[in-house]
Design a protein around this motif. Structure first.
Motif, mmCIF file in Angstrom:
data_model
loop_
_atom_site.group_PDB
_atom_site.id
_atom_site.type_symbol
_atom_site.label_atom_id
_atom_site.label_comp_id
_atom_site.label_asym_id
_atom_site.label_seq_id
_atom_site.Cartn_x
_atom_site.Cartn_y
_atom_site.Cartn_z
ATOM 1 N N UNK A 335 0.826 -1.211 0.000
ATOM 2 C CA UNK A 335 0.000 0.000 0.000
ATOM 3 C C UNK A 335 0.853 1.251 0.000
ATOM 4 N N UNK A 336 1.975 1.224 0.744
ATOM 5 C CA UNK A 336 2.865 2.386 0.765
ATOM 6 C C UNK A 336 3.464 2.634 -0.616
ATOM 7 N N UNK A 337 3.802 1.542 -1.355
ATOM 8 C CA UNK A 337 4.328 1.711 -2.724
ATOM 9 C C UNK A 337 3.264 2.330 -3.629
ATOM 10 N N UNK A 338 2.024 1.841 -3.513
ATOM 11 C CA UNK A 338 0.934 2.388 -4.332
ATOM 12 C C UNK A 338 0.674 3.844 -3.977
ATOM 13 N N UNK A 339 0.670 4.151 -2.689
ATOM 14 C CA UNK A 339 0.465 5.542 -2.268
ATOM 15 C C UNK A 339 1.564 6.439 -2.843
#
Length: 604
Positions: A335-339
């Motif tokens: 999720x942090x990569x997508x964010x």
């Protein structure tokens, strides 16, 4: 004869634009206007080129993300990552190295896992002891590192057989970015050129994104191996992988659709079974609920730049009482990569929109456009969603505590929300919006936008001309900039004011002369003078007599030879025209000075 539009359609080289300018001027076209048209066409050409490059980058990242969701062959995925990275960076060679322990010496080393574009088999079999070469610097810092010329760079340890292998490939420039798994360095992704050259920041960020995907692929491979070795946990681990894969599919779909950050945060909360929040670098909330109790917080990074953090909230769901299971942690990290991707895409879009809006604003700040240019200005305003018909307000800010470009992007977001424009000019942030409210409201909106970017603004505001596109903003800009300058000189940093709010200080500190005096009289006393001219009344003389009588209506009536009730009625009309505050000491000084200027000019 060709037009600039034809050249844009044909994707002609720069020389053709210069040749067309020469031809048009020779045929009698206005040189300056022709060159402006050429400059606009060239800017459009550059914008299209950048957009195509960005689309290619996004396409490659999306394809890589899709491969990861249907992972079957890790080596094939890593080969695709290396191949796509080479294509997008236009590198001569790319390769991915991993770390292991040499079976013979027992020493740690990096070996070539995947290469694309190698000329020699020796290089593909090369092993580098840990701490040597550029890989050593990447491993030590855990951050991207590059050298424009390997042969002459003494920042890292050279070894003969390594230099020979590099010479065999004719490598000169090298860029390396780390492969990190849960903060642990496991290898690197590198791109090389066979010529001496630096690597711009966008290439570093792009290769870092590919490295993140490669790390995910390797992590998935390790997970599948663990599942094979631990049969008793295969059901649980398979469910965890399915859950993580489903989450990754959903998150990838959001990126492909260009979903806003709020939707990404909402989906992450659904997948994890508890709300999440995104903070920026300064800890301010960007999306999601306001954090109360934090269970987990992971950084959101792009390359070496920290963009913020992804926060899993603890209150009410028991997350604060137990550690995250592996699936939840992977979901949170993915999720942090997508964010990070969503924030980068949004920043890129904002930068593009800010450049376009800034270019239009810069043209409006020049002299009044001719008829031909006016049509183009209106068309550009429509394309950018700028609604500048009707009453507009111009605000100019002196900014401190943050870079001007960063403040301008924040102002651009605020301006677009109301159909306006914002950009930079002469080192200041400028915003023009359509508004029926007093100018100060727009000034405070600009100040809030700058504050949201971490800065402080000193803002001068003026009402714009009746037709912004036709009249231009050069005069209004000069007036608003003078207001900001006067506020700064007065030490009123961080305040907002229009010319009326500065009063006589504007004349003393912001420049003088006939134009400044005329503007001052109009702003302070204009409605009264206009009323007298239309109706043949004597409001101005009544105000003069009232001041001369020390603020006494009876004394003013004696001086004017009228009944006191008449003076009271006239002063009531002045209250309606100027507002009741004109009798207060600060404004009263401005009014008396304006009356004096009128008297000295012989106005009757």
């Amino acid at each position: 004869m060709s037009t600039f539009l034809d050249l844009l359609y044909d994707e002609a080289p720069r020389a053709d634009y210069d040749a067309l300018v020469t031809s048009l001027v020779a045929a009698g076209a206005d040189p300056e206007a022709t060159r402006r048209e050429c400059d606009v066409a060239l800017r459009l050409r550059d914008l299209v080129a950048r957009q195509r490059a960005r689309e290619a980058e996004l396409s490659a990242l999306y394809e890589t993300a899709h491969d990861l969701t249907a992972l079957r062959d890790v080596d094939a995925v890593l080969s695709a990552i290396v191949r796509r990275a080479r294509q997008l960076l236009k590198a001569d060679m790319t390769y991915l190295s991993l770390n292991d322990v040499d079976a013979d010496s027992g020493e740690g080393a990096s070996y070539m896992k995947v290469t694309d574009g190698a000329l020699t088999a020796e290089f593909e079999r090369l092993r580098l002891p840990l701490g040597t070469g550029l890989l050593g610097l990447v491993a030590q810092t855990g951050a991207p590192y590059f050298t424009a010329d390997y042969q002459s760079d003494e920042r890292f340890e050279h070894r003969g057989y390594i230099d020979e292998a590099v010479d065999g490939e004719r490598i000169r420039a090298i860029l390396g970015v780390p492969l990190l798994v849960e903060g642990r360095f496991i290898g690197a992704l590198l791109a090389t050129h066979r010529t001496v050259r630096p690597f711009p920041p966008e290439e570093v960020s792009l290769l870092t994104s590919f490295a993140a995907h490669a790390a995910v692929a390797l992590e998935n491979a390790r997970l599948f191996a663990d599942l094979d070795d631990a049969a008793r946990r295969i059901g649980e681990q398979a469910a965890a992988v399915d859950r993580a894969a489903a989450a990754h599919d959903r998150l990838t779909a959001l990126v492909l659709r260009g979903s806003p950050l709020e939707e990404v945060v909402e989906v992450l909360g659904e997948v994890l079974g508890h709300p999440v929040t995104v903070r920026d670098r300064e800890g301010r909330r960007l999306a999601g609920p306001e954090p109360t109790s934090v269970a987990e917080e992971v950084p959101v990074v792009a390359g070496s730049e920290r963009l913020g953090s992804l926060v899993l909230l603890a209150d009410g769901a028991g997350h604060g009482e137990r550690a995250l299971d592996p699936a939840e942690r992977r979901i949170l990290e993915r999720g942090a990569v997508v964010v990070a991707l969503v924030l980068l895409f949004a920043r890129s879009e904002e930068a593009t929109e800010a450049r376009l809006g800034g270019a239009l604003l810069a043209d409006l700040l020049r002299a009044r456009p001719d008829r031909g240019e006016l049509g183009r200005l209106r068309a550009r305003a429509v394309r950018q969603g700028a609604e500048l018909d009707g009453p507009c307000v111009l605000a100019v800010a002196e900014v401190e505590g943050v870079e001007v470009d960063v403040a301008a992007r924040a102002a651009s977001r605020a301006a677009r929300a109301t159909g306006g424009l914002a950009g930079t000019h002469d080192g200041r942030v400028v915003m023009v919006v359509r508004s029926d409210e007093p100018p100060a409201a727009t000034g405070h909106a600009l100040a809030r936008a700058v504050a949201s970017a971490g800065g402080r603004a000193t803002v001068g505001v003026v009402a714009g001309p009746p037709d912004v596109l036709a009249d231009g903003l050069s005069s209004a800009y000069a007036e608003a900039a003078r207001c900001a300058d006067v506020l700064t000189v007065l030490g009123r940093v961080g305040e907002v004011s229009d010319p009326v709010g500065l009063g006589v200080a504007r004349l003393v500190l912001g420049g003088s002369g006939p134009d400044a005096l005329a503007d001052f009289v109009e702003e302070v006393l204009g409605p009264v003078l206009a009323w007298d001219e239309r109706r043949g009344s004597a409001l101005r003389e009544t105000v003069e007599a009232w001041f001369a009588a020390g603020g006494s209506s009876t004394g003013a009536a004696t001086r004017l030879h009228v009944h006191p009730h008449t003076v009271t009625q006239r002063l009531g009309r002045v209250d309606e025209l100027l507002g009741p505050g004109w009798r207060e000491p600060a404004r009263a000084l401005d009014v008396q000075l304006a009356l004096r200027v009128v008297a000295l000019r012989g106005v009757r």
